[in-house]
Structures are given as C-alpha cells and as structure tokens.
Design an enzyme around this catalytic site. Structure first.
Site, PDB file in Angstrom:
ATOM      1  N   LYS A 131      -8.502  -0.125 -10.678  1.00  0.00           N
ATOM      2  CA  LYS A 131      -7.509  -1.423 -10.644  1.00  0.00           C
ATOM      3  C   LYS A 131      -8.052  -2.264  -9.168  1.00  0.00           C
ATOM      4  O   LYS A 131      -8.460  -1.502  -8.403  1.00  0.00           O
ATOM      5  CB  LYS A 131      -6.733  -0.528  -9.390  1.00  0.00           C
ATOM      6  CG  LYS A 131      -5.774  -1.419  -9.220  1.00  0.00           C
ATOM      7  CD  LYS A 131      -4.643  -0.644  -7.813  1.00  0.00           C
ATOM      8  CE  LYS A 131      -3.827  -1.483  -7.002  1.00  0.00           C
ATOM      9  NZ  LYS A 131      -2.566  -1.208  -5.789  1.00  0.00           N
ATOM     10  N   ASP A 154      -2.768  -7.559  -2.200  1.00  0.00           N
ATOM     11  CA  ASP A 154      -1.592  -6.521  -2.248  1.00  0.00           C
ATOM     12  C   ASP A 154      -0.453  -7.759  -1.593  1.00  0.00           C
ATOM     13  O   ASP A 154      -0.150  -6.627  -0.465  1.00  0.00           O
ATOM     14  CB  ASP A 154      -1.431  -5.670  -3.142  1.00  0.00           C
ATOM     15  CG  ASP A 154      -0.331  -4.682  -3.450  1.00  0.00           C
ATOM     16  OD1 ASP A 154       1.009  -5.494  -3.297  1.00  0.00           O
ATOM     17  OD2 ASP A 154       0.062  -3.554  -3.534  1.00  0.00           O
ATOM     18  N   LYS A 212       5.897  -6.071   1.148  1.00  0.00           N
ATOM     19  CA  LYS A 212       5.284  -5.018   1.931  1.00  0.00           C
ATOM     20  C   LYS A 212       6.175  -6.209   3.601  1.00  0.00           C
ATOM     21  O   LYS A 212       5.836  -7.605   3.776  1.00  0.00           O
ATOM     22  CB  LYS A 212       4.155  -4.554   2.113  1.00  0.00           C
ATOM     23  CG  LYS A 212       3.225  -4.270   0.873  1.00  0.00           C
ATOM     24  CD  LYS A 212       1.648  -3.927   0.963  1.00  0.00           C
ATOM     25  CE  LYS A 212       1.571  -3.214   0.128  1.00  0.00           C
ATOM     26  NZ  LYS A 212       1.573  -2.188  -0.634  1.00  0.00           N
ATOM     27  N   ASP A 266      -6.928  -2.971  -2.074  1.00  0.00           N
ATOM     28  CA  ASP A 266      -6.495  -3.039  -3.171  1.00  0.00           C
ATOM     29  C   ASP A 266      -7.554  -2.911  -4.448  1.00  0.00           C
ATOM     30  O   ASP A 266      -7.018  -2.016  -5.457  1.00  0.00           O
ATOM     31  CB  ASP A 266      -5.384  -3.269  -3.017  1.00  0.00           C
ATOM     32  CG  ASP A 266      -4.482  -2.893  -3.651  1.00  0.00           C
ATOM     33  OD1 ASP A 266      -4.221  -1.657  -3.976  1.00  0.00           O
ATOM     34  OD2 ASP A 266      -3.078  -2.935  -4.481  1.00  0.00           O
ATOM     35  N   ASP A 310       6.204  -4.570  -5.756  1.00  0.00           N
ATOM     36  CA  ASP A 310       4.937  -3.831  -4.930  1.00  0.00           C
ATOM     37  C   ASP A 310       4.331  -2.903  -5.988  1.00  0.00           C
ATOM     38  O   ASP A 310       3.038  -2.184  -5.694  1.00  0.00           O
ATOM     39  CB  ASP A 310       5.793  -3.196  -3.997  1.00  0.00           C
ATOM     40  CG  ASP A 310       4.473  -3.398  -2.900  1.00  0.00           C
ATOM     41  OD1 ASP A 310       3.184  -3.818  -3.351  1.00  0.00           O
ATOM     42  OD2 ASP A 310       4.320  -2.545  -1.679  1.00  0.00           O
ATOM     43  N   GLU A 315       2.296  -2.648  -8.374  1.00  0.00           N
ATOM     44  CA  GLU A 315       1.934  -3.832  -9.085  1.00  0.00           C
ATOM     45  C   GLU A 315       0.681  -3.445  -9.639  1.00  0.00           C
ATOM     46  O   GLU A 315       0.334  -3.713 -11.082  1.00  0.00           O
ATOM     47  CB  GLU A 315       1.233  -4.947  -8.725  1.00  0.00           C
ATOM     48  CG  GLU A 315       0.174  -5.198  -7.617  1.00  0.00           C
ATOM     49  CD  GLU A 315      -0.083  -4.053  -6.717  1.00  0.00           C
ATOM     50  OE1 GLU A 315       1.392  -3.291  -6.278  1.00  0.00           O
ATOM     51  OE2 GLU A 315      -1.023  -3.203  -6.701  1.00  0.00           O
ATOM     52  N   ARG A 338      -0.292  -0.382 -11.205  1.00  0.00           N
ATOM     53  CA  ARG A 338       0.690   0.892 -12.658  1.00  0.00           C
ATOM     54  C   ARG A 338       0.489  -0.543 -13.562  1.00  0.00           C
ATOM     55  O   ARG A 338       0.449   0.110 -14.780  1.00  0.00           O
ATOM     56  CB  ARG A 338       1.777   1.226 -12.789  1.00  0.00           C
ATOM     57  CG  ARG A 338       3.193   0.355 -12.659  1.00  0.00           C
ATOM     58  CD  ARG A 338       3.828   1.081 -11.245  1.00  0.00           C
ATOM     59  NE  ARG A 338       3.567   1.880 -10.126  1.00  0.00           N
ATOM     60  CZ  ARG A 338       4.114   3.026  -9.689  1.00  0.00           C
ATOM     61  NH1 ARG A 338       5.161   3.169 -10.000  1.00  0.00           N
ATOM     62  NH2 ARG A 338       4.024   3.224  -8.620  1.00  0.00           N
TER      63      ARG A 338
HETATM   64  N1  BES Z   1      -1.462  -0.965  -3.709  1.00  0.00           N
HETATM   65  C1  BES Z   1      -0.020  -0.104  -3.189  1.00  0.00           C
HETATM   66  C2  BES Z   1      -0.797   0.984  -2.639  1.00  0.00           C
HETATM   67  C3  BES Z   1      -1.461   1.651  -1.155  1.00  0.00           C
HETATM   68  C4  BES Z   1      -0.907   1.871  -0.038  1.00  0.00           C
HETATM   69  C5  BES Z   1      -3.263   1.958  -1.536  1.00  0.00           C
HETATM   70  C6  BES Z   1      -2.130   2.671   0.555  1.00  0.00           C
HETATM   71  C7  BES Z   1      -3.539   2.284  -0.057  1.00  0.00           C
HETATM   72  C8  BES Z   1      -2.917   2.143   1.149  1.00  0.00           C
HETATM   73  C9  BES Z   1       0.930   0.259  -4.132  1.00  0.00           C
HETATM   74  O1  BES Z   1       0.736  -0.820  -4.751  1.00  0.00           O
HETATM   75  C10 BES Z   1       1.742  -0.066  -3.625  1.00  0.00           C
HETATM   76  O2  BES Z   1       2.153  -0.853  -3.095  1.00  0.00           O
HETATM   77  N2  BES Z   1       2.544   0.986  -4.047  1.00  0.00           N
HETATM   78  C11 BES Z   1       4.013   1.468  -3.265  1.00  0.00           C
HETATM   79  C12 BES Z   1       4.483   1.860  -4.631  1.00  0.00           C
HETATM   80  C13 BES Z   1       6.123   1.806  -4.737  1.00  0.00           C
HETATM   81  C14 BES Z   1       6.769   0.692  -4.625  1.00  0.00           C
HETATM   82  C15 BES Z   1       6.584   2.114  -5.740  1.00  0.00           C
HETATM   83  C16 BES Z   1       4.021   2.173  -2.372  1.00  0.00           C
HETATM   84  O3  BES Z   1       3.217   2.806  -2.388  1.00  0.00           O
HETATM   85  O4  BES Z   1       5.174   2.174  -2.149  1.00  0.00           O
HETATM   86 ZN    ZN Z   2      -1.286  -2.371  -5.395  1.00  0.00          ZN
HETATM   87 ZN    ZN Z   3       1.932  -2.609  -4.183  1.00  0.00          ZN
END
Ligand code: BES
Ligand code: ZN
Ligand code: ZN
Length: 474
Positions: A243, A248, A255, A267, A326, A328, A330
């Site tokens: 990834k 992000d 966020k 990220d 968010d 993104e 996947r």
């Molecule tokens: N990049 C984040 C996940 C992340 C969180 C990486 C903390 C490193 C540290 C990812 O893109 C994300 O935002 N995931 C969301 C998914 C949700 C919206 C389904 C999450 O984990 O909150």
């Molecule tokens: Zn992310």
């Molecule tokens: Zn994200």
C-alpha cells in the site's frame, strides 16, 4: 546506510569489543585477573551486561540468557545489543567489534541486528545534525558463508531504506517521488523497475487507484519492481503488493485532526517494506523470482474528490460502493491484487497499514495476518515471524464476515460494520485474489510513536526482515 559492517579475521589493537559469552570462563585469556574478578562479581550481582573500561578501549560483555526457544534468546540479545548503544555512543566510539564465544552464528547475527538497527537515525531535516559516533561494526572470525554475510548487510540496508521512506514527509515523498526513489535504488540493488503513469493507469482502467487519486493535485503511480535470478528456485513468481498511500487525510470522510492524521505519512509503510525487501533480496542475489507492485497516491478531499455513495468500477470489472473515503487502502490494493493475476503467481503477499482495527487488536507486537495460502507456506512465514521477531497473528476469513461488506447497489461496499474492521478489510481484498494469498496488516507495527528498543522510534521498517527471512529460505 551510514554504518559500515565488515567481517574480519584479526583484532585491531585497542579495538573496542562486544563479547558474547554464556559464562565468564570463556574470557579468561582475554581479561586481566583483576578484570576477570570484576566480571565475576558483576555476574554474581545478576548483571547481564558488563562494561570493562580500559580507557583507551571499551569491552562490553553480554551474558547470553538461554531461553526455552532460540527465537526468544536471540530477541533478548538484540535488545541487549541495542541497550549497549547508549554507552558506545557516549564513549564516542567510532568502531566496535563483535567477538562471539558461543559457537552459534544466530547469536552473532542478533547482536549485529540489535546494534545496527538501534543505531539508525533520520537526521535529514535537522539543521544541526547530531550523528551517533558509531559508524563501523566489525565481526570477528565468524562462520558465516559469503552469501550469509551479504544477506545480513543487504537486509539491514533494506530496513534502513524502508525506515527512511516511512519517515519522509509527504512534502518530499509524493507518489511520483516514491517511484523515483525506487528507480534510483535499482542502480545499487540490480532489480528492474517500470513505472506506470497516470495516463497508462487510466488506460488500464484501475478504477480504485484513480478514484482515490481524484481529490489530489499530484498524479498516482503504479510501480512494478521485478527481480529474477537466472537460477531462481520458483518459475512462477512470488508477488509482493504494498500500500503506497503517501498521505492519508481520509479524503472527504476526513480524519479528525490533530489526533489521527498527524502520522499519516506512514500510510505508504507497506510500499516501503516491499521496496526494502526486494532491494535486500536482489542485492544479495538470492535465487528467487519476485515481483513488487506498488500502487501509490495521496488521499485528500480535493474539489473532484471521490465521495461517499460513489460506485467505482475496479480494474477487474467488479463494482464497489464507497461508503467511507478513508477506507482507501483497500481500493488501491484491490486493483494491484487483480493486476497480479496476469503473472500467474505462485504466492501473493500484500502489506498495508490498512486498518486502525488491526492496530487496536494487536498493538505494535504483531502483524495481523489473513490468508488463503496453504498451511505449509503460512507456517513457514509464521516461523520467519518468530525468528525475526516480526510476529504474525492469524485472523480468520470466515464467510460470515463477508456478509458485512455486501452492498445494496454494487458488488460490495468498502466499509464493514463497527466490529472486526481488520477482517472485513481482508474479506474485501479477498474478492480480488484468485491465487494463494497472504494479507499482512501492518498498521500497528509500521510506525511506533515511542522508542521501542532496536526498532527505534517512528518508521520501523517492520516486515522487511520477515520477508527477507521467509523468501531467502523459500
Ligand atoms: N491508513 C488508515 C489505517 C491506519 C490507522 C494506519 C492507524 C496506521 C495507523 C486507513 O486508510 C484507514 O483510515 N482505515 C480506516 C478504515 C475505516 C474507515 C473502515 C480505519 O481504520 O479507521
Ligand atoms: Zn490509509
Ligand atoms: Zn484511510
């Protein structure tokens, strides 16, 4: 890597040295009577790390604690070696030797890893750089083969590079720059790189990557790294997918700042690990056939940003209802995973800082793993996880979890329920795979906010040592 590691046969006079021993007797001939008595008294006081200060030479004696399992013993050793660094750098030592009296190369390797990884610094943006004094590690008369020596050093270089990439801010490392850095390093490592630009990504109809990129002013990239040894043991390639979200923000599903956005330059941690691992394997000329796929973009709420409710047609033709911009990672990984099909791979491993849920479930102590590959392959990867102490915990991909990403209007949605977030992300990705596959969610391990022994602080490069260990034995 600003650290020179060499394997030598002779002691330099007055060379400061780390001795690895199981008992003090091993050092009878190395120490004066007085020093030897001092060592024994310290050992009686339950000390495991003893410094003999000869003023013009420092000796550090590391007493190895045998644990039930080798992987536990060597992890303790890495940590002890890292603990030594403070004294080494305080004593302004430039060079240190390692002399192992245990006849076990695993101990030597652990000591090198602990010292080298703990000595990492990212000083690029300081106007006044306070470099550690230590710049050289010499390993005395060890039993390593030439191949092992090269791989030890190239692995450390791979971890350093992965850490650098993670630590670089978005102001420097956008998607284009990431692909350029990967191209630049190919000159040293000897892998091949092809960078697919925005026009080609559009022509390929990588809908997921393009959707995430829509809010950005910087174009996306899709970087293909390949390395094939002429005597590779696998004919069908192993593919690593990383990834590469260079920043992000969450996109329109922004966020909450300042909490969760601050570190989101990390990220692209999965991309950094893929690049670092292939660098290490290629530089050490490991007999393998391997491909790295790195979809990269930032994720931000620009005027044309993709929006919740959008339906996106992915590279493989499946449709996705976007319910949270968010989620993104996947979206871009899915395109890369279906792109991997054309190589008829033997195994695909993706690495991604994919979900906060994985981080909350296992913290920084483990990588959350999900898989459709065989038990045999997965057990090998798990073993590598223990020996490198980049451990895996398996989460299930049971079909019931798939229910949570069913959409009313498209083939699936990019968001699951409130629970099991790491697994629903894995289930999403599974839709884009038709080969033996492992998904590694490194959200908890790619970055640590506080110093964690030899893993350091900030970008850890977690995953590089795991993959190199697994693939060099593959
Ligand atoms: N990049 C984040 C996940 C992340 C969180 C990486 C903390 C490193 C540290 C990812 O893109 C994300 O935002 N995931 C969301 C998914 C949700 C919206 C389904 C999450 O984990 O909150
Ligand atoms: Zn992310
Ligand atoms: Zn994200």
């Amino acid at each position: 890597m600003n650290l020179n590691i060499s394997f030598v046969n002779e002691f330099k006079d007055k060379q400061s040295t780390v001795y690895l021993v199981k008992e003090s007797d091993s050092l009878k001939n190395e120490l004066t009577k007085q020093e030897f008595n001092y060592l024994n008294s310290q050992i009686e006081n339950k000390q495991k790390l003893i410094n003999v200060n000869r003023f013009d030479q420092q000796l550090y004696i590391l007493l190895i604690e045998e644990k039930p399992e080798l992987y536990q013993t060597v992890e303790k050793l890495r940590i002890q070696a890292n603990n030594l660094l403070k004294s080494i750098n305080q004593a302004s030592l430039k060079s240190i030797s390692i002399s192992n009296f245990t006849n076990d190369n695993n101990h030597t390797k652990a000591c090198i890893d602990g010292l080298a990884l703990g000595n990492y610094q990212f000083l690029k943006y300081f106007s006044k750089k306070e470099n550690n004094s230590l710049t050289e590690i010499q390993i005395l008369t060890s039993e390593f083969t030439e191949k092992e020596k090269t791989l030890i050093v190239s692995t450390l270089e791979g971890v350093y590079w992965a850490r650098d990439l993670v630590n670089e801010p978005y102001s420097y490392l956008n998607a284009i720059k990431l692909s350029e850095e990967i191209q630049e390093k190919s000159k040293i490592a000897g892998y091949n790189v092809e960078v697919i630009d925005k026009k080609q990504i559009e022509a390929l109809k990588m809908g997921g990557l393009l959707a995430v990129n829509k809010g950005s002013i910087d174009p996306p990239t899709f970087t293909i790294i390949s390395y094939k040894h002429p005597e590779a043991t696998n004919t069908k390639p192993v593919i690593l997918v990383g990834k590469g979200v260079v920043f992000d923000t969450g996109g329109l599903s922004l966020k909450p700042t300042p909490n969760s956005m601050d570190i989101m330059k990390v990220d692209m941690g999965g991309a950094a690990v893929v690049a670092g691992a292939i660098y290490s394997l290629a530089k050490a000329k490991v007999k393998i056939n391997i491909i790295g796929l790195i979809p990269a973009t930032d994720n931000r709420p620009g005027l044309n940003a993709y929006a919740p409710g959008d339906v996106v047609k992915m590279y493989n033709g499946k449709t996705v209802e976007v319910l949270n911009t968010d989620a993104e990672g996947r979206m871009i990984l899915a395109d890369a995973l279906s792109y991997a099909e054309k190589y008829n791979p033997e195994l695909v491993i993706d690495l991604a800082t994919l979900t906060g849920a994985a981080m909350r479930a296992v913290g920084k102590e483990a990588i959350a793993a999900m898989r459709t590959c065989s038990d045999k392959i997965f057990n090998q990867l798990k073993d590598s996880g223990f020996s490198t102490y980049e451990r895996l915990v398996e989460f299930p991909l049971w079909e019931e979890y798939g229910e949570l990403i069913k959409s009313d209007i498209a083939d699936m949605k990019n968001l699951g329920g409130a629970d099991a977030g790491a697994i629903t992300a894995g289930k999403f990705l599974e839709h884009f795979t038709n080969y033996p596959w492992v998904h590694l969610d490194i959200a908890g391990t790619a970055h640590v906010p506080a110093p964690d022994s030899y893993r350091g602080k900030n970008g850890t490069g977690s995953g590089v040592r795991l993959l190199v260990d697994f693939l060099s034995k593959y």
